[in-house]
Scaffold this motif. Structure first.
Motif, PDB file in Angstrom:
ATOM      1  N   MET A   1       0.869  -1.254  -0.061  1.00  0.00           N
ATOM      2  CA  MET A   1       0.133  -0.033   0.027  1.00  0.00           C
ATOM      3  C   MET A   1       0.612   1.157   0.064  1.00  0.00           C
ATOM      4  SD  MET A   1      -2.765   1.203   3.062  1.00  0.00           S
ATOM      5  CE  MET A   1      -4.227   0.677   2.201  1.00  0.00           C
ATOM      6  N   LYS A   2       0.724   2.299  -0.975  1.00  0.00           N
ATOM      7  CA  LYS A   2       1.237   3.439  -0.725  1.00  0.00           C
ATOM      8  C   LYS A   2       0.764   4.589   0.042  1.00  0.00           C
ATOM      9  CE  LYS A   2       3.337   2.941  -5.433  1.00  0.00           C
ATOM     10  NZ  LYS A   2       3.352   3.346  -6.989  1.00  0.00           N
ATOM     11  N   TYR A   3       1.386   5.261   0.763  1.00  0.00           N
ATOM     12  CA  TYR A   3       1.068   6.299   1.342  1.00  0.00           C
ATOM     13  C   TYR A   3       1.336   7.932   0.540  1.00  0.00           C
ATOM     14  CZ  TYR A   3      -0.234   3.228   5.030  1.00  0.00           C
ATOM     15  OH  TYR A   3      -0.576   2.231   5.771  1.00  0.00           O
ATOM     16  N   ILE A   4       0.469   8.571   0.362  1.00  0.00           N
ATOM     17  CA  ILE A   4       0.926   9.717  -0.333  1.00  0.00           C
ATOM     18  C   ILE A   4       0.444  11.056   0.569  1.00  0.00           C
ATOM     19  CG2 ILE A   4       0.978  11.211  -2.246  1.00  0.00           C
ATOM     20  CD1 ILE A   4       0.733   8.615  -4.114  1.00  0.00           C
ATOM     21  N   VAL A   5       1.330  11.756   0.905  1.00  0.00           N
ATOM     22  CA  VAL A   5       0.920  12.978   1.597  1.00  0.00           C
ATOM     23  C   VAL A   5       1.267  14.230   1.160  1.00  0.00           C
ATOM     24  CG1 VAL A   5       1.229  14.165   3.866  1.00  0.00           C
ATOM     25  CG2 VAL A   5       1.020  11.545   3.831  1.00  0.00           C
ATOM     26  N   ALA A   6       0.556  15.122   0.810  1.00  0.00           N
ATOM     27  CA  ALA A   6       0.778  16.370   0.067  1.00  0.00           C
ATOM     28  C   ALA A   6       1.802  16.041  -1.162  1.00  0.00           C
ATOM     29  CB  ALA A   6       1.358  17.293   1.002  1.00  0.00           C
ATOM     30  N   GLY A   7       1.411  15.103  -1.966  1.00  0.00           N
ATOM     31  CA  GLY A   7       2.045  14.842  -3.086  1.00  0.00           C
ATOM     32  C   GLY A   7       3.337  14.063  -2.917  1.00  0.00           C
ATOM     33  N   HIS A   8       3.889  13.934  -1.763  1.00  0.00           N
ATOM     34  CA  HIS A   8       4.870  13.020  -1.395  1.00  0.00           C
ATOM     35  C   HIS A   8       4.660  11.452  -0.931  1.00  0.00           C
ATOM     36  CE1 HIS A   8       7.305  16.629  -1.608  1.00  0.00           C
ATOM     37  NE2 HIS A   8       6.534  17.314  -0.885  1.00  0.00           N
ATOM     38  N   GLN A   9       5.478  10.821  -1.429  1.00  0.00           N
ATOM     39  CA  GLN A   9       5.155   9.131  -1.196  1.00  0.00           C
ATOM     40  C   GLN A   9       6.223   8.819   0.038  1.00  0.00           C
ATOM     41  OE1 GLN A   9       5.630   6.384  -4.490  1.00  0.00           O
ATOM     42  NE2 GLN A   9       5.768   4.749  -2.867  1.00  0.00           N
ATOM     43  N   ALA A  10       5.292   8.224   1.081  1.00  0.00           N
ATOM     44  CA  ALA A  10       6.061   7.771   2.260  1.00  0.00           C
ATOM     45  C   ALA A  10       6.077   6.400   2.216  1.00  0.00           C
ATOM     46  CB  ALA A  10       5.358   8.169   3.442  1.00  0.00           C
ATOM     47  N   VAL A  11       7.437   5.982   2.423  1.00  0.00           N
ATOM     48  CA  VAL A  11       7.700   4.618   2.186  1.00  0.00           C
ATOM     49  C   VAL A  11       7.916   3.735   3.365  1.00  0.00           C
ATOM     50  CG1 VAL A  11       9.402   2.928   1.399  1.00  0.00           C
ATOM     51  CG2 VAL A  11       9.026   4.905   0.106  1.00  0.00           C
ATOM     52  N   THR A  12       8.097   4.495   4.600  1.00  0.00           N
ATOM     53  CA  THR A  12       8.394   3.751   6.034  1.00  0.00           C
ATOM     54  C   THR A  12       7.503   4.513   6.709  1.00  0.00           C
ATOM     55  OG1 THR A  12      10.207   5.385   6.732  1.00  0.00           O
ATOM     56  CG2 THR A  12      10.838   3.324   5.544  1.00  0.00           C
ATOM     57  N   GLU A  13       7.221   3.984   7.977  1.00  0.00           N
ATOM     58  CA  GLU A  13       6.450   4.553   8.954  1.00  0.00           C
ATOM     59  C   GLU A  13       6.753   5.933   9.513  1.00  0.00           C
ATOM     60  OE1 GLU A  13       7.484   1.507   9.223  1.00  0.00           O
ATOM     61  OE2 GLU A  13       5.617   0.189   9.087  1.00  0.00           O
ATOM     62  N   SER A  14       8.233   6.009   9.463  1.00  0.00           N
ATOM     63  CA  SER A  14       8.748   7.354  10.085  1.00  0.00           C
ATOM     64  C   SER A  14       8.577   8.319   8.809  1.00  0.00           C
ATOM     65  CB  SER A  14      10.150   7.367  10.212  1.00  0.00           C
ATOM     66  OG  SER A  14      10.516   6.197  11.312  1.00  0.00           O
ATOM     67  N   GLU A  15       8.470   7.906   7.809  1.00  0.00           N
ATOM     68  CA  GLU A  15       8.357   8.935   6.523  1.00  0.00           C
ATOM     69  C   GLU A  15       6.986   9.243   6.692  1.00  0.00           C
ATOM     70  OE1 GLU A  15       9.760   6.962   2.845  1.00  0.00           O
ATOM     71  OE2 GLU A  15      11.811   7.548   3.331  1.00  0.00           O
ATOM     72  N   PHE A  16       5.987   8.327   6.768  1.00  0.00           N
ATOM     73  CA  PHE A  16       4.810   8.872   6.833  1.00  0.00           C
ATOM     74  C   PHE A  16       4.475   9.869   7.855  1.00  0.00           C
ATOM     75  CE2 PHE A  16       0.333   8.135   8.514  1.00  0.00           C
ATOM     76  CZ  PHE A  16      -0.177   8.453   7.230  1.00  0.00           C
ATOM     77  N   ALA A  17       4.957   9.538   9.205  1.00  0.00           N
ATOM     78  CA  ALA A  17       4.673  10.505  10.398  1.00  0.00           C
ATOM     79  C   ALA A  17       5.376  11.971  10.037  1.00  0.00           C
ATOM     80  CB  ALA A  17       5.496   9.535  11.347  1.00  0.00           C
ATOM     81  N   GLU A  18       6.556  11.779   9.491  1.00  0.00           N
ATOM     82  CA  GLU A  18       7.276  13.046   9.103  1.00  0.00           C
ATOM     83  C   GLU A  18       6.358  13.809   8.323  1.00  0.00           C
ATOM     84  OE1 GLU A  18      11.217  14.854   7.205  1.00  0.00           O
ATOM     85  OE2 GLU A  18      11.222  12.821   8.285  1.00  0.00           O
ATOM     86  N   LEU A  19       5.805  13.162   7.272  1.00  0.00           N
ATOM     87  CA  LEU A  19       4.938  13.797   6.184  1.00  0.00           C
ATOM     88  C   LEU A  19       3.307  14.320   6.987  1.00  0.00           C
ATOM     89  CD1 LEU A  19       5.576  11.858   2.855  1.00  0.00           C
ATOM     90  CD2 LEU A  19       6.274  14.114   3.335  1.00  0.00           C
ATOM     91  N   ALA A  20       3.034  13.378   7.707  1.00  0.00           N
ATOM     92  CA  ALA A  20       1.907  13.883   8.106  1.00  0.00           C
ATOM     93  C   ALA A  20       1.883  15.168   9.472  1.00  0.00           C
ATOM     94  CB  ALA A  20       1.114  12.839   8.983  1.00  0.00           C
ATOM     95  N   LEU A  21       2.995  15.124  10.053  1.00  0.00           N
ATOM     96  CA  LEU A  21       3.266  16.147  11.220  1.00  0.00           C
ATOM     97  C   LEU A  21       3.798  17.310  10.513  1.00  0.00           C
ATOM     98  CD1 LEU A  21       5.211  13.916  13.970  1.00  0.00           C
ATOM     99  CD2 LEU A  21       2.783  14.905  13.996  1.00  0.00           C
ATOM    100  N   GLY A  22       4.591  17.011   9.471  1.00  0.00           N
ATOM    101  CA  GLY A  22       5.260  18.399   8.854  1.00  0.00           C
ATOM    102  C   GLY A  22       6.629  18.488   9.348  1.00  0.00           C
ATOM    103  N   THR A  23       7.199  17.671  10.266  1.00  0.00           N
ATOM    104  CA  THR A  23       8.292  17.868  10.940  1.00  0.00           C
ATOM    105  C   THR A  23       8.912  16.296  11.052  1.00  0.00           C
ATOM    106  OG1 THR A  23       7.512  17.612  13.123  1.00  0.00           O
ATOM    107  CG2 THR A  23       7.544  19.937  12.263  1.00  0.00           C
TER     108      THR A  23
END
Length: 96
Positions: free
Chosen positions: A1-23
């Motif tokens: 499953m791909k997670y895309i936040v604000a046009g950026h793809q998150a590959v790992t849980e940490s990347e997803f959290a970073e994109l979701a939090l903005g930090t």
């Protein structure tokens, strides 16, 4: 499953959290082996971010998200669900 936040793809849980939090997650949690000076600088940066109007709701949003994760996945945590109004509690309370 791909997670895309604000046009950026998150590959790992940490990347997803970073994109979701903005930090970066490390800004809030720290890293192993950080010095006292690094910790002070990190916490100073975190305080600056929390004063930014864009991030003012971040603490409340995180508490809501954490509560939702615990409620939806109690098997991941050692928690006992609390009775809520509108829900029937099947456990009996025994007075001491």
């Amino acid at each position: 499953m791909k997670y895309i936040v604000a046009g950026h793809q998150a590959v790992t849980e940490s990347e997803f959290a970073e994109l979701a939090l903005g930090t970066p997650v490390e800004l809030w949690l720290g890293v192993d082996g950080e010095s006292d000076e690094e910790r002070a600088a990190r916490l100073d940066a975190a305080r600056d971010i929390l004063t930014d109007p864009e991030f003012r709701s971040l603490p409340d949003d995180l508490v809501r998200l954490a509560a939702q994760v615990v409620e939806n996945h109690p098997d991941l945590f050692n928690v006992v669900p609390l009775a809520r109004p509108g829900r029937r509690c099947t456990a009996r309370t025994v007075a001491a």
